[in-house]
Scaffold this motif. Structure first.
Motif, PDB file in Angstrom:
ATOM      1  N   MET A  94       0.548  -0.858  -0.207  1.00 31.54           N
ATOM      2  CA  MET A  94       0.078   0.034   0.084  1.00 31.54           C
ATOM      3  C   MET A  94       1.068   1.232   0.316  1.00 31.54           C
ATOM      4  N   SER A  95       0.142   2.731  -0.738  1.00 31.03           N
ATOM      5  CA  SER A  95       1.463   3.604  -0.675  1.00 31.03           C
ATOM      6  C   SER A  95       1.219   4.178   0.334  1.00 31.03           C
ATOM      7  N   THR A  96       1.676   4.799   0.654  1.00 34.27           N
ATOM      8  CA  THR A  96       2.018   5.654   1.349  1.00 34.27           C
ATOM      9  C   THR A  96       0.748   7.106   1.499  1.00 34.27           C
ATOM     10  N   LYS A  97       0.826   7.321   0.120  1.00 36.76           N
ATOM     11  CA  LYS A  97      -0.561   8.523  -0.380  1.00 36.76           C
ATOM     12  C   LYS A  97      -1.824   7.783  -0.101  1.00 36.76           C
ATOM     13  N   GLN A  98      -1.868   6.556   0.210  1.00 36.22           N
ATOM     14  CA  GLN A  98      -3.375   5.801  -0.055  1.00 36.22           C
ATOM     15  C   GLN A  98      -3.627   5.600   0.670  1.00 36.22           C
ATOM     16  N   GLN A  99      -2.038   5.153   2.233  1.00 33.56           N
ATOM     17  CA  GLN A  99      -2.453   5.330   4.023  1.00 33.56           C
ATOM     18  C   GLN A  99      -2.408   6.769   4.473  1.00 33.56           C
ATOM     19  N   GLU A 107      -6.774  10.239   7.275  1.00 33.96           N
ATOM     20  CA  GLU A 107      -7.871  11.025   6.585  1.00 33.96           C
ATOM     21  C   GLU A 107      -9.078  10.993   6.659  1.00 33.96           C
ATOM     22  N   LEU A 108      -9.567   9.567   6.139  1.00 34.25           N
ATOM     23  CA  LEU A 108     -11.246   9.204   5.938  1.00 34.25           C
ATOM     24  C   LEU A 108     -11.545   8.539   6.816  1.00 34.25           C
ATOM     25  N   ALA A 109     -10.602   8.080   8.136  1.00 34.60           N
ATOM     26  CA  ALA A 109     -11.242   7.630   8.948  1.00 34.60           C
ATOM     27  C   ALA A 109     -11.120   8.931  10.118  1.00 34.60           C
ATOM     28  N   LYS A 110     -10.017   9.929   9.828  1.00 34.81           N
ATOM     29  CA  LYS A 110     -10.857  11.421  11.197  1.00 34.81           C
ATOM     30  C   LYS A 110     -11.790  11.757  10.137  1.00 34.81           C
ATOM     31  N   ALA A 111     -12.211  11.748   8.839  1.00 38.58           N
ATOM     32  CA  ALA A 111     -13.211  12.711   9.037  1.00 38.58           C
ATOM     33  C   ALA A 111     -14.934  11.715   9.057  1.00 38.58           C
TER      34      ALA A 111
END
Length: 91
Positions: free
Chosen positions: A1-6, A11-15
């Motif tokens: 998994m890429s760092t951008k995807q992570q 960010e999605l989990a925080k949102a």
């Protein structure tokens, strides 16, 4: 998994977490029992503040509480005036 995807997943989990917290706050504010409890507390505070005005404590320092005392006194004056009008108009 890429760092951008992570980073996007973080960010999605925080949102999601922020959204869940916002929904919980709104649900609490819109709950009829909560609103009734808040209203009852406000009325009790206003009655106490109004009584304090006549027992020497004076007007509350907070603007909202002071306004509520003034409104309560105004309503009481109107009710008293209407009651006197009804009593004095009887034949």
């Amino acid at each position: 998994m890429s760092t951008k995807q992570q980073q996007l997943e973080i960010e999605l989990a925080k949102a999601r977490s922020d959204l869940a917290a916002s929904v919980d706050v709104l649900a609490t504010r819109l709950d009829p029992r909560s609103q009734a409890r808040d209203l009852a507390d406000s009325v009790k505070q206003t009655v106490s503040d109004t009584g304090g005005l006549f027992t020497g404590r004076g007007m509350p320092d907070q603007a909202r509480r002071s306004r509520n005392v003034k409104v309560a006194l105004g309503v009481a004056a109107v009710v008293l005036a209407l009651g006197l009008r009804v009593v004095l108009r009887r034949p």
